[in-house]
Design an enzyme around this catalytic site. Structure first.
Site, mmCIF file in Angstrom:
data_model
loop_
_atom_site.group_PDB
_atom_site.id
_atom_site.type_symbol
_atom_site.label_atom_id
_atom_site.label_comp_id
_atom_site.label_asym_id
_atom_site.label_seq_id
_atom_site.Cartn_x
_atom_site.Cartn_y
_atom_site.Cartn_z
ATOM 1 N N GLN A 116 40.812 117.296 56.603
ATOM 2 C CA GLN A 116 41.642 116.337 55.849
ATOM 3 C C GLN A 116 42.784 117.070 55.188
ATOM 4 O O GLN A 116 42.562 118.029 54.436
ATOM 5 C CB GLN A 116 40.798 115.616 54.789
ATOM 6 C CG GLN A 116 41.611 114.654 53.916
ATOM 7 C CD GLN A 116 42.107 115.280 52.625
ATOM 8 O OE1 GLN A 116 41.390 116.072 52.011
ATOM 9 N NE2 GLN A 116 43.324 114.952 52.221
ATOM 10 N N THR B 110 45.786 112.166 54.562
ATOM 11 C CA THR B 110 45.572 111.177 53.496
ATOM 12 C C THR B 110 46.911 110.756 52.918
ATOM 13 O O THR B 110 47.667 111.593 52.409
ATOM 14 C CB THR B 110 44.646 111.760 52.408
ATOM 15 O OG1 THR B 110 43.396 112.068 53.029
ATOM 16 C CG2 THR B 110 44.421 110.770 51.274
ATOM 17 N N ARG C 155 43.924 107.550 36.040
ATOM 18 C CA ARG C 155 42.459 107.573 35.923
ATOM 19 C C ARG C 155 42.044 107.833 34.475
ATOM 20 O O ARG C 155 41.968 108.978 34.014
ATOM 21 C CB ARG C 155 41.873 108.658 36.830
ATOM 22 C CG ARG C 155 42.171 108.419 38.304
ATOM 23 C CD ARG C 155 41.538 109.462 39.192
ATOM 24 N NE ARG C 155 41.996 109.325 40.561
ATOM 25 C CZ ARG C 155 41.804 110.228 41.521
ATOM 26 N NH1 ARG C 155 41.146 111.358 41.247
ATOM 27 N NH2 ARG C 155 42.251 110.021 42.734
ATOM 28 N N HIS D 72 40.563 104.737 48.868
ATOM 29 C CA HIS D 72 40.181 105.936 48.122
ATOM 30 C C HIS D 72 39.080 105.599 47.097
ATOM 31 O O HIS D 72 39.033 106.170 46.016
ATOM 32 C CB HIS D 72 41.401 106.536 47.417
ATOM 33 C CG HIS D 72 41.408 108.030 47.319
ATOM 34 N ND1 HIS D 72 42.149 108.833 48.142
ATOM 35 C CD2 HIS D 72 40.764 108.881 46.480
ATOM 36 C CE1 HIS D 72 41.980 110.109 47.798
ATOM 37 N NE2 HIS D 72 41.135 110.168 46.801
ATOM 38 N N SER E 91 35.157 103.194 51.468
ATOM 39 C CA SER E 91 35.316 102.617 50.125
ATOM 40 C C SER E 91 34.254 101.545 49.880
ATOM 41 O O SER E 91 34.461 100.365 50.203
ATOM 42 C CB SER E 91 36.720 102.062 49.863
ATOM 43 O OG SER E 91 37.674 103.128 49.947
ATOM 44 N N ARG F 37 30.938 108.803 47.696
ATOM 45 C CA ARG F 37 30.188 109.161 46.487
ATOM 46 C C ARG F 37 28.682 109.378 46.709
ATOM 47 O O ARG F 37 28.121 110.304 46.109
ATOM 48 C CB ARG F 37 30.424 108.112 45.405
ATOM 49 C CG ARG F 37 31.831 108.191 44.779
ATOM 50 C CD ARG F 37 31.987 107.061 43.788
ATOM 51 N NE ARG F 37 33.198 107.104 42.995
ATOM 52 C CZ ARG F 37 34.235 106.275 43.177
ATOM 53 N NH1 ARG F 37 34.222 105.395 44.157
ATOM 54 N NH2 ARG F 37 35.285 106.343 42.374
HETATM 55 C C1 FNR Z 1 37.520 111.513 46.927
HETATM 56 N N1 FNR Z 1 38.292 111.139 48.026
HETATM 57 C C2 FNR Z 1 39.109 112.059 48.643
HETATM 58 N N2 FNR Z 1 39.836 111.715 49.760
HETATM 59 C C3 FNR Z 1 40.597 112.617 50.389
HETATM 60 O O1 FNR Z 1 41.228 112.282 51.399
HETATM 61 N N3 FNR Z 1 40.662 113.916 49.921
HETATM 62 C C4 FNR Z 1 39.986 114.329 48.821
HETATM 63 O O2 FNR Z 1 40.053 115.485 48.434
HETATM 64 C C5 FNR Z 1 39.196 113.374 48.135
HETATM 65 N N4 FNR Z 1 38.509 113.731 47.000
HETATM 66 C C6 FNR Z 1 37.653 112.831 46.407
HETATM 67 C C7 FNR Z 1 36.901 113.216 45.296
HETATM 68 C C8 FNR Z 1 35.986 112.334 44.742
HETATM 69 C C9 FNR Z 1 35.152 112.791 43.588
HETATM 70 C C10 FNR Z 1 35.833 111.033 45.281
HETATM 71 C C11 FNR Z 1 34.809 110.068 44.730
HETATM 72 C C12 FNR Z 1 36.591 110.634 46.346
HETATM 73 C C13 FNR Z 1 38.157 109.776 48.609
HETATM 74 C C14 FNR Z 1 37.026 109.735 49.630
HETATM 75 O O3 FNR Z 1 37.358 110.443 50.792
HETATM 76 C C15 FNR Z 1 36.687 108.284 50.021
HETATM 77 O O4 FNR Z 1 37.848 107.628 50.434
HETATM 78 C C16 FNR Z 1 36.057 107.525 48.850
HETATM 79 O O5 FNR Z 1 35.068 108.333 48.252
HETATM 80 C C17 FNR Z 1 35.417 106.216 49.318
HETATM 81 O O6 FNR Z 1 34.937 105.473 48.232
HETATM 82 P P1 FNR Z 1 33.381 105.437 47.807
HETATM 83 O O7 FNR Z 1 32.623 104.801 48.942
HETATM 84 O O8 FNR Z 1 32.949 106.849 47.580
HETATM 85 O O9 FNR Z 1 33.353 104.630 46.559
#
Ligand code: FNR
Length: 414
Positions: free
Chosen positions: A151, A181, A190, A307, A339, A362
């Site tokens: 990524q 991304t 946030r 995200h 998500s 998560r």
């Molecule tokens: C992320 N996400 C994320 N996406 C990405 O492209 N690069 C990154 O470094 C990160 N870092 C990141 C840190 C944390 C703590 C979270 C929770 C999320 C987004 C991740 O890839 C994904 O899109 C989301 O986590 C999806 O949502 P849920 O299902 O976790 O709620």
């Protein structure tokens, strides 16, 4: 091999509960306030995040009875086939590890633990540019049998040399697809992190973004700008006091380059296509118009994602957008989804709405916090096992059969 996922038939105790809705509150108990605020935190008042989760309850799975199951060559019944081809690669489950940065703030073993667990369970690992472990070290532990994708937080055009360096390192280390991304060219609003005064990339106690510190082109850029080298003694010790150490300065500089505050344009994608010879996937698509632009840009896939509700507040649920986007472009490229995925039934619903596979976010990070490598393995196995049983019990022999008819909208029933 499917017996691995029939945990209910074995009497071995798991490292922590199989109840997927308990992982989050359990993780909260073991994490520091700032780490918890970072992982759980969302943009604004969290309405996008809430919608992501509640959208799944608006669809229900419709089971089919008396369906013939698959059989082995001796005529014995087999469980459903959960495998699928995504970006030209065969996946054991329609599941990949979502890129999550700075995993050492959840558990010291960080990305190493997650990448090992992913290889063990047979799930692709997507490495974040904001990783606290280098591209090469993750590849080493993910190993020969691991499937891995990279990524990229895409550096601004004036730093194309760094972009090329990242892509070359990823390619050389066996990352087969590039996930770009698009929704995080600047970090979202946030409140939880702002309340804690917390930025994990610049945290004094821990190494933040190792990929930057180990990148030769970034290091040369840093030296030219600051007149001194990034100190690897500090790096090895994980000292990252912002403003006090070379590493703190480097973290600031790296953050500036990957989160420059302005987006790329659709035209810029030509540069990536010229310099990356594998599949390219755009992560963070939330509109039909952008999905169509992705097709025009000639990429191989998109991730329908907001995200996890972390970037802007007041947006639509990612699941709500999925069928509209699939209808427009599903025949032209691979549509992946994330998500809000929290359990096996959620995965099946996303597949029924046209996703080729989902990214689990998560939940595995909660598993990492709770039990390191074993914790991540447990979460992945639980979610994949739950999916398998859901499919099998609903009378779906393979994922190809799971389409829009497998689910109904609750609101249409009353
Ligand atoms: C992320 N996400 C994320 N996406 C990405 O492209 N690069 C990154 O470094 C990160 N870092 C990141 C840190 C944390 C703590 C979270 C929770 C999320 C987004 C991740 O890839 C994904 O899109 C989301 O986590 C999806 O949502 P849920 O299902 O976790 O709620």
């Amino acid at each position: 091999e499917q017996s691995v996922f029939q945990a209910g038939l074995h009497s071995a105790r798991p490292p922590f509960t199989f109840q997927s809705d308990k992982w989050e509150p359990l993780a909260k108990e073991v994490l520091s306030a700032s780490s918890w605020g970072y992982i759980h935190g969302n943009a604004g008042a969290g309405s996008t995040y809430q919608k992501n989760l509640s959208a799944f309850a608006r669809y229900s799975i419709v089971p089919r009875r008396n369906m013939p199951s698959r059989q082995d060559k001796n005529g014995n019944p087999l469980f459903s086939d959960t495998s699928v081809t995504v970006l030209g690669e065969k996946l054991r489950f329609p599941v990949a590890i979502a890129p999550i940065g700075v995993q050492k703030i959840f558990n010291e073993a960080g990305e190493v633990a997650t990448a090992k667990a992913a290889a063990d369970v047979g799930v692709p690992y997507i490495l974040s540019t904001a990783s606290s472990t280098s591209i090469e070290d993750v590849a080493k532990v993910n190993g020969e049998r691991g499937q891995r994708w990279y990524q990229m937080y895409w550096p601004s055009n004036e730093h194309n040399d760094i972009t090329i360096s990242l892509m070359n390192r990823a390619k050389k280390s066996g990352y087969t697809a590039l996930f770009v991304t698009l929704d995080t060219f600047v970090l979202g609003w946030r409140p939880s992190d702002m309340d804690n005064g917390y930025n994990p990339f610049l945290h004094p106690d821990r190494i933040g973004v190792e990929i930057g510190f180990t990148d030769p082109v970034f290091r040369a850029h840093f030296k030219e700008k600051h007149g001194y080298e990034i100190d690897d003694t500090e790096r090895n010790q994980g000292v990252c006091a912002t403003g006090l150490t070379s590493l703190g300065e480097a973290a600031k500089e790296w953050t500036k380059i990957v989160f420059p505050g302005h987006p790329h344009t659709w035209e810029d994608l030509a540069f990536l296509r010229q310099n990356w010879d594998g599949p390219i996937v755009l992560k963070g698509i939330q509109s039909v118009a952008d999905a169509q632009r992705a097709v025009e840009a000639g990429v191989q896939g998109i991730v329908v994602s907001n995200h996890g509700g972390r970037q802007h507040d007041g947006g639509a649920s990612s699941l709500g957008m999925l069928p509209h986007i699939v209808k427009a472009v599903g025949g032209d490229l691979d549509v992946l989804f994330d998500s809000g995925i929290r359990c096996g039934a959620d995965i099946m619903k996303a597949v029924a709405l046209g996703a080729k596979c989902v990214l689990v976010g998560r939940p595995y990070a909660y598993g990492l916090a709770l039990g390191g490598e074993d914790g991540v393995k447990h979460v992945l196995r639980a979610m994949c096992g739950d999916l398998l049983m859901n499919m099998h019990l609903a009378g779906y022999r393979d994922l190809g059969e799971v389409n829009r008819d497998a689910i109904i909208k609750e609101e249409d029933l009353f």
